[in-house]
Design a protein around this motif. Structure first.
Motif, PDB file in Angstrom:
ATOM      1  N   ALA A   1      -8.931  36.539  17.040  1.00 46.50           N
ATOM      2  CA  ALA A   1      -9.743  35.924  15.981  1.00 46.50           C
ATOM      3  C   ALA A   1     -10.962  35.334  16.673  1.00 46.50           C
ATOM      4  O   ALA A   1     -10.880  34.288  17.320  1.00 46.50           O
ATOM      5  CB  ALA A   1      -8.941  34.842  15.262  1.00 46.50           C
TER       6      ALA A   1
ATOM      7  N   ASP B   1     -13.500  33.437  16.477  1.00 41.49           N
ATOM      8  CA  ASP B   1     -14.142  32.363  15.712  1.00 41.49           C
ATOM      9  C   ASP B   1     -15.096  31.566  16.603  1.00 41.49           C
ATOM     10  O   ASP B   1     -14.848  30.398  16.940  1.00 41.49           O
ATOM     11  CB  ASP B   1     -13.071  31.457  15.083  1.00 41.49           C
ATOM     12  CG  ASP B   1     -12.185  32.223  14.113  1.00 41.49           C
ATOM     13  OD1 ASP B   1     -12.616  33.294  13.633  1.00 41.49           O
ATOM     14  OD2 ASP B   1     -11.062  31.773  13.830  1.00 41.49           O
TER      15      ASP B   1
ATOM     16  N   LYS C   1     -11.196  40.493  15.101  1.00 41.19           N
ATOM     17  CA  LYS C   1     -11.372  39.865  13.774  1.00 41.19           C
ATOM     18  C   LYS C   1     -12.504  38.848  13.824  1.00 41.19           C
ATOM     19  O   LYS C   1     -12.551  38.008  14.723  1.00 41.19           O
ATOM     20  CB  LYS C   1     -10.072  39.183  13.346  1.00 41.19           C
ATOM     21  CG  LYS C   1     -10.119  38.625  11.928  1.00 41.19           C
ATOM     22  CD  LYS C   1      -8.795  38.042  11.500  1.00 41.19           C
ATOM     23  CE  LYS C   1      -8.604  36.614  11.918  1.00 41.19           C
ATOM     24  NZ  LYS C   1      -9.548  35.651  11.363  1.00 41.19           N
TER      25      LYS C   1
ATOM     26  N   HIS D   1     -15.332  36.118  11.611  1.00 43.56           N
ATOM     27  CA  HIS D   1     -15.795  35.411  10.416  1.00 43.56           C
ATOM     28  C   HIS D   1     -17.304  35.393  10.612  1.00 43.56           C
ATOM     29  O   HIS D   1     -17.848  34.453  11.178  1.00 43.56           O
ATOM     30  CB  HIS D   1     -15.257  33.968  10.379  1.00 43.56           C
ATOM     31  CG  HIS D   1     -13.840  33.846   9.934  1.00 43.56           C
ATOM     32  ND1 HIS D   1     -13.429  34.193   8.663  1.00 43.56           N
ATOM     33  CD2 HIS D   1     -12.725  33.392  10.562  1.00 43.56           C
ATOM     34  CE1 HIS D   1     -12.130  33.959   8.540  1.00 43.56           C
ATOM     35  NE2 HIS D   1     -11.676  33.485   9.684  1.00 43.56           N
TER      36      HIS D   1
ATOM     37  N   ASP E   1     -12.796  39.073   8.463  1.00 42.04           N
ATOM     38  CA  ASP E   1     -11.848  38.244   7.706  1.00 42.04           C
ATOM     39  C   ASP E   1     -12.617  37.562   6.562  1.00 42.04           C
ATOM     40  O   ASP E   1     -12.731  36.357   6.499  1.00 42.04           O
ATOM     41  CB  ASP E   1     -11.235  37.218   8.666  1.00 42.04           C
ATOM     42  CG  ASP E   1     -10.034  36.507   8.087  1.00 42.04           C
ATOM     43  OD1 ASP E   1      -9.656  36.822   6.946  1.00 42.04           O
ATOM     44  OD2 ASP E   1      -9.502  35.631   8.787  1.00 42.04           O
TER      45      ASP E   1
ATOM     46  N   GLN F   1     -11.997  37.469   3.349  1.00 43.91           N
ATOM     47  CA  GLN F   1     -11.169  36.841   2.313  1.00 43.91           C
ATOM     48  C   GLN F   1     -11.808  36.911   0.925  1.00 43.91           C
ATOM     49  O   GLN F   1     -12.007  35.899   0.255  1.00 43.91           O
ATOM     50  CB  GLN F   1     -10.864  35.394   2.688  1.00 43.91           C
ATOM     51  CG  GLN F   1     -10.364  35.277   4.104  1.00 43.91           C
ATOM     52  CD  GLN F   1      -9.152  34.396   4.276  1.00 43.91           C
ATOM     53  OE1 GLN F   1      -8.610  33.868   3.325  1.00 43.91           O
ATOM     54  NE2 GLN F   1      -8.712  34.258   5.505  1.00 43.91           N
TER      55      GLN F   1
ATOM     56  N   MET G   1       0.079  32.337   3.790  1.00 37.76           N
ATOM     57  CA  MET G   1      -0.845  31.682   4.723  1.00 37.76           C
ATOM     58  C   MET G   1      -0.087  30.818   5.731  1.00 37.76           C
ATOM     59  O   MET G   1       1.017  30.349   5.476  1.00 37.76           O
ATOM     60  CB  MET G   1      -1.876  30.865   3.956  1.00 37.76           C
ATOM     61  CG  MET G   1      -2.808  31.784   3.174  1.00 37.76           C
ATOM     62  SD  MET G   1      -4.419  31.081   2.816  1.00 37.76           S
ATOM     63  CE  MET G   1      -5.163  30.920   4.433  1.00 37.76           C
ATOM     64  N   SER G   2      -0.751  30.625   6.871  1.00 40.37           N
ATOM     65  CA  SER G   2      -0.096  29.886   7.960  1.00 40.37           C
ATOM     66  C   SER G   2      -0.265  28.381   7.815  1.00 40.37           C
ATOM     67  O   SER G   2       0.363  27.620   8.539  1.00 40.37           O
ATOM     68  CB  SER G   2      -0.689  30.337   9.297  1.00 40.37           C
ATOM     69  OG  SER G   2      -2.080  30.075   9.320  1.00 40.37           O
TER      70      SER G   2
ATOM     71  N   ILE H   1      -1.734  40.001   5.398  1.00 38.61           N
ATOM     72  CA  ILE H   1      -1.708  38.830   6.263  1.00 38.61           C
ATOM     73  C   ILE H   1      -0.471  38.086   5.784  1.00 38.61           C
ATOM     74  O   ILE H   1      -0.371  37.749   4.592  1.00 38.61           O
ATOM     75  CB  ILE H   1      -2.972  37.951   6.069  1.00 38.61           C
ATOM     76  CG1 ILE H   1      -4.247  38.750   6.336  1.00 38.61           C
ATOM     77  CG2 ILE H   1      -2.879  36.697   6.928  1.00 38.61           C
ATOM     78  CD1 ILE H   1      -4.466  39.193   7.758  1.00 38.61           C
TER      79      ILE H   1
ATOM     80  N   PRO I   1      -1.164  35.429  11.563  1.00 39.76           N
ATOM     81  CA  PRO I   1      -1.928  34.424  12.300  1.00 39.76           C
ATOM     82  C   PRO I   1      -1.094  33.158  12.491  1.00 39.76           C
ATOM     83  O   PRO I   1       0.032  33.087  11.991  1.00 39.76           O
ATOM     84  CB  PRO I   1      -3.116  34.153  11.375  1.00 39.76           C
ATOM     85  CG  PRO I   1      -2.595  34.436   9.998  1.00 39.76           C
ATOM     86  CD  PRO I   1      -1.436  35.389  10.116  1.00 39.76           C
TER      87      PRO I   1
ATOM     88  N   GLN J   1      -3.139  23.857  10.499  1.00 37.33           N
ATOM     89  CA  GLN J   1      -2.669  25.140  11.052  1.00 37.33           C
ATOM     90  C   GLN J   1      -1.326  24.938  11.737  1.00 37.33           C
ATOM     91  O   GLN J   1      -1.126  23.948  12.446  1.00 37.33           O
ATOM     92  CB  GLN J   1      -3.702  25.680  12.070  1.00 37.33           C
ATOM     93  CG  GLN J   1      -3.297  26.950  12.792  1.00 37.33           C
ATOM     94  CD  GLN J   1      -3.311  28.186  11.903  1.00 37.33           C
ATOM     95  OE1 GLN J   1      -2.662  28.209  10.861  1.00 37.33           O
ATOM     96  NE2 GLN J   1      -4.062  29.195  12.278  1.00 37.33           N
TER      97      GLN J   1
ATOM     98  N   TYR K   1       1.651  26.745  14.225  1.00 35.18           N
ATOM     99  CA  TYR K   1       1.791  27.840  15.189  1.00 35.18           C
ATOM    100  C   TYR K   1       3.238  28.209  15.482  1.00 35.18           C
ATOM    101  O   TYR K   1       4.133  27.375  15.413  1.00 35.18           O
ATOM    102  CB  TYR K   1       1.123  27.451  16.510  1.00 35.18           C
ATOM    103  CG  TYR K   1      -0.384  27.371  16.426  1.00 35.18           C
ATOM    104  CD1 TYR K   1      -1.159  28.509  16.216  1.00 35.18           C
ATOM    105  CD2 TYR K   1      -1.029  26.140  16.570  1.00 35.18           C
ATOM    106  CE1 TYR K   1      -2.542  28.431  16.142  1.00 35.18           C
ATOM    107  CE2 TYR K   1      -2.416  26.054  16.503  1.00 35.18           C
ATOM    108  CZ  TYR K   1      -3.166  27.206  16.278  1.00 35.18           C
ATOM    109  OH  TYR K   1      -4.518  27.127  16.210  1.00 35.18           O
TER     110      TYR K   1
ATOM    111  N   ILE L   1      -2.273  37.611  15.316  1.00 34.25           N
ATOM    112  CA  ILE L   1      -3.683  37.203  15.290  1.00 34.25           C
ATOM    113  C   ILE L   1      -3.799  35.897  16.084  1.00 34.25           C
ATOM    114  O   ILE L   1      -3.129  34.914  15.750  1.00 34.25           O
ATOM    115  CB  ILE L   1      -4.173  36.972  13.839  1.00 34.25           C
ATOM    116  CG1 ILE L   1      -4.066  38.264  13.020  1.00 34.25           C
ATOM    117  CG2 ILE L   1      -5.606  36.445  13.840  1.00 34.25           C
ATOM    118  CD1 ILE L   1      -4.486  38.113  11.556  1.00 34.25           C
ATOM    119  N   VAL L   2      -4.604  35.939  17.125  1.00 39.24           N
ATOM    120  CA  VAL L   2      -4.737  34.743  17.976  1.00 39.24           C
ATOM    121  C   VAL L   2      -6.202  34.364  18.116  1.00 39.24           C
ATOM    122  O   VAL L   2      -7.021  35.190  18.535  1.00 39.24           O
ATOM    123  CB  VAL L   2      -4.135  34.989  19.387  1.00 39.24           C
ATOM    124  CG1 VAL L   2      -4.227  33.708  20.234  1.00 39.24           C
ATOM    125  CG2 VAL L   2      -2.694  35.469  19.288  1.00 39.24           C
ATOM    126  N   GLY L   3      -6.528  33.150  17.749  1.00 35.81           N
ATOM    127  CA  GLY L   3      -7.900  32.650  17.895  1.00 35.81           C
ATOM    128  C   GLY L   3      -8.006  31.727  19.082  1.00 35.81           C
ATOM    129  O   GLY L   3      -8.162  32.167  20.228  1.00 35.81           O
ATOM    130  N   ARG L   4      -7.820  30.428  18.825  1.00 40.12           N
ATOM    131  CA  ARG L   4      -8.077  29.428  19.863  1.00 40.12           C
ATOM    132  C   ARG L   4      -7.217  29.592  21.107  1.00 40.12           C
ATOM    133  O   ARG L   4      -7.648  29.211  22.201  1.00 40.12           O
ATOM    134  CB  ARG L   4      -7.943  28.027  19.245  1.00 40.12           C
ATOM    135  CG  ARG L   4      -9.151  27.695  18.378  1.00 40.12           C
ATOM    136  CD  ARG L   4      -8.887  26.542  17.452  1.00 40.12           C
ATOM    137  NE  ARG L   4      -8.039  26.919  16.330  1.00 40.12           N
ATOM    138  CZ  ARG L   4      -7.646  26.089  15.373  1.00 40.12           C
ATOM    139  NH1 ARG L   4      -8.005  24.822  15.420  1.00 40.12           N
ATOM    140  NH2 ARG L   4      -6.905  26.510  14.368  1.00 40.12           N
TER     141      ARG L   4
END
Ligand code: S5P
Length: 479
Positions: free
Chosen positions: A257, A259, A281, A283, A312, A314, A371-372, A401, A417, A430, A432, A448-451
């Protein structure tokens, strides 16, 4: 195609009586089509019905059959006509089981092992033919051939072929347009609009009992028990096929992700994590200096490192609005993103709206079904409705998702995610879980991994660690 005066005359007649219509039609699947065929009305024109039946029998190729069986309803009068002319006994499959008497699904006299020819008027995905064939096969009849009058060139014969059924079509839609044009029944613009539609919507698939059925063996397996490689043949979605093949090739079920807030950071990240991911992915509305060149550089990196672009976005508005958002504005998402996210909330108009903006490109979407985030309002019944929406629109929807195993249909990818190796939650809701838990407990195909990656000291090293953990969990799952 060789000249066939009988076919040409038949098509002219069908056009004259209103079987072939041009305009703006909504098909059963929700697709908008510039052409519609209503062969049901031929029962009012016995001479034309007979011509259609003759052409279909001539196409059948002179093989020996014990029975002929029409797919209800329009296949029935055609099969009856052939049965009378060729003295070939008929079988009739009920559409619904009788609630009284013998509860038989098939009327007629037959023995196991006897050969039966299927008759259908129009083939789109092949699902109706398949349903009828399945019933006959359950009675141990030998059914491997189907004759259809029109192949709409939307994947039906290929789908049926994959299930061990040969399909012979009297005429394809392309041939039909050429013949109507030749006889000045339509103009070039009409023919072009139909061909363009077919080129954009030429992918369909067949699902049996909520699970995609594939190959001759008719083995039905659950999504989470199947390898990514074996799932390729269960879907006819071009982006899903490409993605599954890429996941096998790169041994990666990791989506990053991305971001980040500038084009430079975005491209730097893509360069670093590219070798370890299957999906990138974005935004895009977070990028402060977004421009066309951001996209062209990102596309180059997608080719260089072999990953798929996933915006993403949405989408969650009415069809008309999402169509403009998808295919226009600053981001012109449809131009570059292979996949987008949508919410099921507006109903399937959101899918139809997006599809209307796709212009011949291979594009797909993931429905945000769960949603997460803490306190998410996505209830069980909502997720279930999202799955139903996906099943109705498999030519565009590739999966979900999700935070759990909401469908065992192997065509649908589950993307999860809210994944970090360390860390349980952030300050804004969020939540995890680990890569292993996402794959093994929540049924994720792709994490899906962002941070967890973008804030790591070395994003490439972090991406590699996530890739290895998620893929190892997937291998454990299918073992
Ligand atoms: O339910 C969801 C759906 C999505 S698409 N929860 C999410 O977190 N996402 C997205 O996944 C979110 O927009 C973000 O881009 C990514 C998770 O980022 P992370 O930094 O928390 O790993």
């Amino acid at each position: 195609m060789a000249d066939n005066p009988a076919l040409e005359q038949c098509l002219i007649d069908l056009h004259k009586i209103g079987v072939i219509k041009f305009g703006d039609f909504t098909l059963k699947s929700g697709m908008q089509s510039p052409v519609y065929f209503d062969l049901r009305i031929i029962v009012s024109f016995p001479k034309i019905l007979e011509k259609v039946a003759d052409l279909m029998w001539a196409s059948a190729g002179g093989k020996e059959y014990h029975h002929i069986c029409g797919v209800p309803y329009t296949g029935l009068p055609i099969a009856t006509c052939i049965s009378l002319k060729k003295d070939l006994p008929m079988l009739v499959r009920r559409k619904e089981k009788k609630s009284y008497g013998t509860k038989k699904m098939v009327e007629g006299i037959y023995k196991a092992g006897e050969k039966c020819l299927m008759i259908e008027d129009v083939v789109v995905s092949g699902a109706s033919v398949y349903e009828t064939v399945l019933t006959l096969q359950e009675l141990e009849l030998d059914v491997t051939d189907a004759v259809v009058f029109l192949d709409r060139e939307q994947g039906g014969p290929a789908n049926l072929h994959a299930l061990g059924i040969n399909v012979i079509a009297v005429v394809t839609i392309t041939e039909m347009m050429a013949i109507l044009l030749k006889h000045s029944r339509i103009n070039q613009a009409t023919a072009d609009s139909v061909i363009e539609f077919i080129n954009c919507h030429n992918e369909t698939s067949i699902v049996a009992d909520g699970k995609a059925t594939f190959r001759k063996t008719l083995v039905q397996k659950n999504r989470t028990e199947m390898s990514f490689g074996s799932r390729i043949q269960t879907t006819v979605h071009p982006v899903a096929q490409k993605l599954l093949a890429l996941m096998v090739k790169k041994k990666s079920n990791l989506c990053v992700a991305a971001d980040v807030d500038t084009s430079a950071k975005l491209l730097e990240l893509a360069e670093k994590v590219g070798p370890f991911i299957c999906l990138f992915k974005t935004h895009m509305d977070i990028i402060k200096d977004f421009s066309k060149s951001t996209i062209s550089s990102l596309k180059d990196l997608a080719v260089k490192h072999d990953f798929i672009l996933f915006e993403d976005r949405q989408f969650g508005d009415i069809g008309n609005t999402v169509a403009s958002q998808y295919g226009g504005g600053l981001y012109d998402v449809v131009d570059w993103a292979d996949i987008v996210t949508v919410h099921g909330l507006p109903g399937d108009g959101v899918i139809k709206g997006l599809v209307s903006a796709v212009n011949g490109q291979a594009r797909g979407c993931m429905i945000v079904a769960q949603m997460s985030s803490e306190g998410s309002l996505t209830s069980e019944s909502y997720s279930k409705a999202c799955v139903e929406m996906a099943e109705d629109h498999t030519y565009f929807v590739m999966g979900f998702i999700s935070q759990g195993n909401i469908s065992q249909d192997p065509r649908f990818l589950h993307l999860t995610p809210g994944v970090q190796i360390e860390g349980a939650a952030d300050k804004l809701g969020q939540q995890y879980c680990s890569p292993r838990s996402a794959v093994l407990d929540k049924g994720a195909d792709i994490i899906i991994v962002g941070r967890g990656i973008i804030q790591a000291e070395d994003p490439a090293l972090a991406a590699q660690a996530y890739q290895e953990k998620a893929y190892a969990a997937y291998v454990t799952r299918i073992e």
